[in-house]
Design an enzyme around this catalytic site. Structure first.
Site, PDB file in Angstrom:
ATOM      1  N   ASP A 191      42.462  29.372  40.603  1.00 29.71           N
ATOM      2  CA  ASP A 191      43.755  29.798  41.124  1.00 29.71           C
ATOM      3  C   ASP A 191      44.659  28.557  41.155  1.00 29.71           C
ATOM      4  OD1 ASP A 191      45.734  31.159  42.604  1.00 29.71           O
ATOM      5  OD2 ASP A 191      44.604  31.168  44.463  1.00 29.71           O
ATOM      6  N   GLU A 205      32.524  29.441  37.577  1.00 33.15           N
ATOM      7  CA  GLU A 205      33.384  29.852  38.694  1.00 33.15           C
ATOM      8  C   GLU A 205      33.858  31.287  38.530  1.00 33.15           C
ATOM      9  OE1 GLU A 205      34.416  29.831  41.481  1.00 33.15           O
ATOM     10  OE2 GLU A 205      35.446  28.037  42.158  1.00 33.15           O
ATOM     11  N   ASP A 206      34.211  31.914  39.645  1.00 39.50           N
ATOM     12  CA  ASP A 206      34.780  33.265  39.558  1.00 39.50           C
ATOM     13  C   ASP A 206      36.229  33.224  39.098  1.00 39.50           C
ATOM     14  OD1 ASP A 206      35.675  32.082  41.926  1.00 39.50           O
ATOM     15  OD2 ASP A 206      35.154  33.767  43.212  1.00 39.50           O
ATOM     16  N   LYS A 217      44.331  32.336  36.903  1.00 40.11           N
ATOM     17  CA  LYS A 217      45.728  32.711  37.157  1.00 40.11           C
ATOM     18  C   LYS A 217      46.573  31.537  36.685  1.00 40.11           C
ATOM     19  CE  LYS A 217      44.848  35.340  41.421  1.00 40.11           C
ATOM     20  NZ  LYS A 217      44.916  35.265  42.903  1.00 40.11           N
ATOM     21  N   ARG A 251      32.749  42.661  46.996  1.00 39.49           N
ATOM     22  CA  ARG A 251      32.055  41.845  45.982  1.00 39.49           C
ATOM     23  C   ARG A 251      31.170  42.689  45.067  1.00 39.49           C
ATOM     24  NH1 ARG A 251      32.731  36.444  47.327  1.00 39.49           N
ATOM     25  NH2 ARG A 251      32.757  35.940  49.540  1.00 39.49           N
ATOM     26  N   PHE A 259      46.550  39.043  44.148  1.00 38.76           N
ATOM     27  CA  PHE A 259      45.228  38.991  44.769  1.00 38.76           C
ATOM     28  C   PHE A 259      44.361  40.128  44.224  1.00 38.76           C
ATOM     29  CE2 PHE A 259      42.022  39.864  47.967  1.00 38.76           C
ATOM     30  CZ  PHE A 259      41.547  38.590  48.221  1.00 38.76           C
ATOM     31  N   GLY A 277      31.535  33.742  45.104  1.00 39.33           N
ATOM     32  CA  GLY A 277      32.270  34.590  44.169  1.00 39.33           C
ATOM     33  C   GLY A 277      31.717  34.706  42.765  1.00 39.33           C
ATOM     34  N   ASP A 318      35.862  38.794  46.801  1.00 42.09           N
ATOM     35  CA  ASP A 318      35.930  39.582  48.033  1.00 42.09           C
ATOM     36  C   ASP A 318      37.307  39.634  48.660  1.00 42.09           C
ATOM     37  OD1 ASP A 318      35.841  36.749  48.790  1.00 42.09           O
ATOM     38  OD2 ASP A 318      35.682  37.506  50.838  1.00 42.09           O
TER      39      ASP A 318
HETATM   40  P1  5GP Z   1      41.723  27.500  44.066  1.00 40.39           P
HETATM   41  O1  5GP Z   1      41.103  26.345  44.759  1.00 40.39           O
HETATM   42  O2  5GP Z   1      41.709  27.389  42.547  1.00 40.39           O
HETATM   43  O3  5GP Z   1      43.102  27.790  44.574  1.00 40.39           O
HETATM   44  O4  5GP Z   1      40.925  28.791  44.478  1.00 40.39           O
HETATM   45  C1  5GP Z   1      39.679  28.996  44.057  1.00 40.39           C
HETATM   46  C2  5GP Z   1      38.935  29.990  44.899  1.00 40.39           C
HETATM   47  O5  5GP Z   1      39.794  30.864  45.649  1.00 40.39           O
HETATM   48  C3  5GP Z   1      38.145  30.869  43.986  1.00 40.39           C
HETATM   49  O6  5GP Z   1      36.901  30.313  43.718  1.00 40.39           O
HETATM   50  C4  5GP Z   1      38.073  32.167  44.757  1.00 40.39           C
HETATM   51  O7  5GP Z   1      36.925  32.151  45.566  1.00 40.39           O
HETATM   52  C5  5GP Z   1      39.317  32.186  45.592  1.00 40.39           C
HETATM   53  N1  5GP Z   1      40.372  33.053  44.994  1.00 40.39           N
HETATM   54  C6  5GP Z   1      41.457  32.680  44.288  1.00 40.39           C
HETATM   55  N2  5GP Z   1      42.208  33.736  43.926  1.00 40.39           N
HETATM   56  C7  5GP Z   1      41.576  34.817  44.405  1.00 40.39           C
HETATM   57  C8  5GP Z   1      41.851  36.243  44.355  1.00 40.39           C
HETATM   58  O8  5GP Z   1      42.830  36.750  43.778  1.00 40.39           O
HETATM   59  N3  5GP Z   1      40.940  37.046  44.982  1.00 40.39           N
HETATM   60  C9  5GP Z   1      39.850  36.558  45.633  1.00 40.39           C
HETATM   61  N4  5GP Z   1      39.038  37.453  46.194  1.00 40.39           N
HETATM   62  N5  5GP Z   1      39.551  35.238  45.688  1.00 40.39           N
HETATM   63  C10 5GP Z   1      40.412  34.381  45.087  1.00 40.39           C
HETATM   64 MG    MG Z   2      34.999  30.739  43.702  1.00 39.45          MG
END
Ligand code: 5GP
Ligand code: MG
Length: 179
Positions: A106, A102-103, A134, A168, A155, A48, A162
């Site tokens: 969440d 990081e992208d 977020k 992407r 989302f 990402g 993606d």
């Molecule tokens: P976390 O572990 O913080 O819950 O999630 C991190 C990963 O989930 C991010 O690096 C990303 O790849 C994916 N992610 C979280 N939210 C979104 C979203 O709204 N859209 C997409 N495409 N990926 C997300």
């Molecule tokens: Mg990521």
């Protein structure tokens, strides 16, 4: 309202390219100021973060290195909560000042796992730079040093992120339309 379709879902434009690039440049400037003489090692979290890392690095003007790791935790629209390491780190982080790129943060589960791994591997200091956060979804007490943009708990796709592997390549961020 500009909408697009990716596979079985509709998305609406939520962050235009110009706003993204301005926010990314702003993060780069903060890092340039904070990390002069620290010879940072940027660690881009694939897949990402590839687009964010690319635009970010164009504005980093201090001596630095960049490397890549690959993780995945999402299946479709929802996080699985289980983080898989697909491609590990090839460089030593011992005595290095690292910046995790990081992208999106969440729940924070992925970042918590990356931070604990880098600490175990002997990084001297660890900073986190994320394109998106977020804040309402955060479940882990992690410190995020640089956030380009904060978004609601919906989302999104585009700019590296993606939906089931697609989207992407979009240069803007689009938000899912719930039906
Ligand atoms: P976390 O572990 O913080 O819950 O999630 C991190 C990963 O989930 C991010 O690096 C990303 O790849 C994916 N992610 C979280 N939210 C979104 C979203 O709204 N859209 C997409 N495409 N990926 C997300
Ligand atoms: Mg990521």
């Amino acid at each position: 309202m500009e909408t697009i379709t990716i596979r079985d879902r509709q998305f609406t434009l939520s962050i235009p390219e110009h706003d993204i690039l301005k926010a990314v440049k702003n993060v780069a400037e903060q890092i340039n100021n904070d990390m002069q003489n620290l010879n940072p090692l940027f660690i881009c979290v694939l897949n990402g973060a590839f687009m964010f890392a690319s635009d970010l690095m164009k504005h980093i003007s201090i001596p630095c290195e960049i490397t890549f790791i690959k993780l995945s935790s999402y299946a479709g629209l929802y996080t699985t909560g289980v983080v898989k390491e697909v491609m590990g780190l090839s460089e030593s982080v011992i005595e290095r000042n690292v910046v995790v790129v990081e992208d999106i943060v969440d729940t924070g589960i992925t970042m918590e796992r990356i931070l604990s791994s880098l600490t175990t591997q002997g990084a001297k200091s660890i900073k986190v730079a994320t394109f998106l956060q977020k804040p309402d979804a955060l479940q882990r007490p992690i410190n995020i040093d640089y956030v380009a943009m904060k978004i609601p708990n919906d989302f999104i796709v585009g700019y590296g992120l993606d939906y089931d592997g697609y989207g992407r390549n979009l240069k803007e961020i689009y938000t899912v339309i719930n039906d």
